[in-house]
Design an enzyme around this catalytic site. Structure first.
Site, PDB file in Angstrom:
ATOM      1  N   SER A   1     -11.825  -8.691   0.935  1.00  0.00           N
ATOM      2  CA  SER A   1     -12.864  -9.576   0.436  1.00  0.00           C
ATOM      3  C   SER A   1     -12.304 -10.987   0.242  1.00  0.00           C
ATOM      4  CB  SER A   1     -13.391  -9.041  -0.896  1.00  0.00           C
ATOM      5  OG  SER A   1     -12.449  -9.314  -1.919  1.00  0.00           O
TER       6      SER A   1
ATOM      7  N   ARG B   1     -15.877  -8.381 -10.894  1.00  0.00           N
ATOM      8  CA  ARG B   1     -15.582  -6.951 -10.984  1.00  0.00           C
ATOM      9  C   ARG B   1     -15.176  -6.622 -12.418  1.00  0.00           C
ATOM     10  NH1 ARG B   1     -11.587  -7.074  -5.637  1.00  0.00           N
ATOM     11  NH2 ARG B   1     -13.242  -7.349  -4.103  1.00  0.00           N
TER      12      ARG B   1
ATOM     13  N   HIS C   1      -7.474  -0.980  -3.846  1.00  0.00           N
ATOM     14  CA  HIS C   1      -6.260  -1.656  -4.318  1.00  0.00           C
ATOM     15  C   HIS C   1      -6.596  -2.605  -5.478  1.00  0.00           C
ATOM     16  CE1 HIS C   1      -4.889  -0.828   0.023  1.00  0.00           C
ATOM     17  NE2 HIS C   1      -4.803   0.251  -0.732  1.00  0.00           N
TER      18      HIS C   1
ATOM     19  N   ASP D   1      -4.919  -5.160  -6.630  1.00  0.00           N
ATOM     20  CA  ASP D   1      -4.246  -6.463  -6.677  1.00  0.00           C
ATOM     21  C   ASP D   1      -5.088  -7.651  -6.209  1.00  0.00           C
ATOM     22  OD1 ASP D   1      -4.061  -5.491  -4.091  1.00  0.00           O
ATOM     23  OD2 ASP D   1      -1.951  -6.012  -3.815  1.00  0.00           O
TER      24      ASP D   1
ATOM     25  N   ASP E   1       0.824  -1.215   0.000  1.00  0.00           N
ATOM     26  CA  ASP E   1       0.000   0.000   0.000  1.00  0.00           C
ATOM     27  C   ASP E   1       0.857   1.263   0.000  1.00  0.00           C
ATOM     28  OD1 ASP E   1      -1.733  -2.051   0.506  1.00  0.00           O
ATOM     29  OD2 ASP E   1      -2.577  -1.223   2.347  1.00  0.00           O
TER      30      ASP E   1
ATOM     31  N   CYS F   1      -0.287  -7.995  -1.147  1.00  0.00           N
ATOM     32  CA  CYS F   1      -0.373  -6.834  -0.249  1.00  0.00           C
ATOM     33  C   CYS F   1       0.788  -6.794   0.743  1.00  0.00           C
ATOM     34  CB  CYS F   1      -1.658  -6.894   0.580  1.00  0.00           C
ATOM     35  SG  CYS F   1      -3.176  -7.026  -0.351  1.00  0.00           S
TER      36      CYS F   1
ATOM     37  N   ASP G   1      -2.835   5.281  -2.964  1.00  0.00           N
ATOM     38  CA  ASP G   1      -2.119   4.189  -2.317  1.00  0.00           C
ATOM     39  C   ASP G   1      -1.333   3.476  -3.413  1.00  0.00           C
ATOM     40  OD1 ASP G   1      -3.249   4.690   0.170  1.00  0.00           O
ATOM     41  OD2 ASP G   1      -4.074   2.663   0.417  1.00  0.00           O
TER      42      ASP G   1
HETATM   43  O1  DAV Z   1     -10.363  -6.468  -3.147  1.00  0.00           O
HETATM   44  O2  DAV Z   1     -10.648  -7.407  -1.269  1.00  0.00           O
HETATM   45  C1  DAV Z   1      -7.727  -6.484  -1.452  1.00  0.00           C
HETATM   46  C2  DAV Z   1      -6.495  -5.634  -1.282  1.00  0.00           C
HETATM   47  C3  DAV Z   1      -6.327  -4.984   0.009  1.00  0.00           C
HETATM   48  N1  DAV Z   1      -5.005  -4.413   0.136  1.00  0.00           N
HETATM   49  C4  DAV Z   1     -10.105  -6.600  -1.972  1.00  0.00           C
HETATM   50  C5  DAV Z   1      -9.005  -5.746  -1.392  1.00  0.00           C
END
Ligand code: DAV
Length: 373
Positions: A299, A262, A243, A245, A105, A351, A195
């Protein structure tokens, strides 16, 4: 030692892996809304994550670091602060900080440069300090390293849409997605904010997700900062973009893994297609929102938050069997790494890391233009 990395898949030689120590469920601030009554943190409360969760996460992080070392990768670790301390600038005070698990991040390596992102949470304003001992040592060890920091943001109330969270959460999903596509989310355009984890590196092309933590001024700043790159703002059909990734994950030249829940926009898909990239829909995650670990703000799609060792070898969370099978079918050697205990500390395998050195040079993987790309 040298700093060098142009993409997400070249052979990995040196990396930073985060730590779970002292991570805090943040005190309320304009950017952050938390309400986890069943896990001990109802709205308005904050405090350190439980010791047993920290110990389990650190064990997985240490094992991951050790498995990278066994493959010949140099692994560095950040220096945690006392994140339960309040922080202040002359313009605001914030009751707590956050942690230093998700390195991705905060820092991004582009060629011989490591850039510190602005960040957009008050609780994360000082997180760069955890990485300063490493950055100082890289700067002294590598005479060619460029060390840069984006403008430190003010993060006054003018940087955030007042009352954003309750208003946004009351909208139906299609209206949320309209707002995502227009990037009318939490952040205003008062100052550049981003970020580092909203950036995906594909050599000369950098794709930057407009999200809850990255605004259009942030993308403009990145474009001006990297004049030899093509910097593309992108959005996906994700009501809570945070983010890139766990959404759009390059694996090797010509192959990107995509969270099918998505959708990318048609113009972006066409740009990949005419440049001979295959966009592979990710396998469904093994976890659901119901079976995520407690205090997890990510998620189930952390299932695709993988780390590439090179363009044939990829680290994947060890219980994500469907995803491992898909990668196996695509010709990868898959290294299973147990990592779900780390998720509440801010993410998955990608991450948790920042690559300091990958062999390779800046290549153009997109010779053909299309639309705004
Ligand atoms: O899409 O669940 C994942 C990345 C969090 N740094 C998500 C976020």
């Amino acid at each position: 030692m040298k700093v060098n990395a142009w993409n997400e898949w070249d052979p990995l030689r040196h990396i930073i892996v985060g730590r779970a120590d002292g991570t805090v469920v943040q005190a309320a601030e304009p950017a952050v809304y938390r309400d986890w009554p069943q896990d001990g943190f109802p709205q308005g409360t904050w405090g350190p994550l439980p010791d047993d969760m920290v110990a389990r996460a650190n064990e997985q992080l240490d094992n991951f670091a050790e498995s990278l070392r066994r493959r010949g990768v140099t692994v560095d670790r950040p220096q945690p602060l006392d994140f339960s301390q309040p922080v202040a600038t002359p313009e605001w005070t914030q009751d707590s900080q956050f942690g230093c698990m998700p390195v991705r991040d905060v820092l991004i390596t582009v060629g011989n440069e490591i850039l510190e992102a602005t960040m957009s949470y008050r609780s994360r304003w000082f997180e760069y300090l955890c990485y300063r001992p490493l950055l100082e040592s890289y700067f002294h060890a590598d005479q060619d390293m460029r060390w840069e920091a984006a403008p430190k943001p003010r993060l006054t109330d003018a940087s955030f849409r007042a009352g954003f969270w309750p208003e946004y959460e009351s909208l139906p999903d299609d209206e949320k997605l309209d707002r995502v596509r227009r990037n009318e989310l939490l952040l205003t355009e008062a100052e550049p904010l981003f970020d580092a984890a909203d950036v995906a590196r594909f050599g000369k092309d950098l794709f930057v997700q407009l999200s809850l933590v990255t605004n259009q001024s942030g993308v403009r700043w990145l474009r001006q900062h990297f004049p030899s790159h093509r910097v593309h703002p992108v959005t996906f059909g994700n009501t809570h973009p945070l983010h890139i990734d766990a959404t759009w994950v390059p694996l090797r030249p010509g192959l990107v893994l995509h969270c099918s829940e998505r959708p990318a926009d048609p113009e972006m898909l066409q740009y990949f297609k005419i440049n001979d990239w295959e966009v592979v829909p990710a396998a469904p995650p093994q976890k659901t929102y119901e079976t995520l670990p407690p205090l997890c703000f990510c998620s189930p799609w952390l299932s695709i938050n993988v780390l590439s060792i090179d363009e044939r070898t990829v680290c994947v969370e060890a219980s994500e069997t469907r995803q491992m099978e898909l990668l196996d079918r695509l010709g990868f050697e898959v290294l299973p790494v147990p990592f779900w205990d780390v998720a509440p500390f801010g993410g998955g395998l990608n991450c948790a890391t920042v690559d300091v050195y990958r062999e390779g040079t800046c290549e153009d993987y997109f010779p053909k233009r299309h639309g705004r790309f």
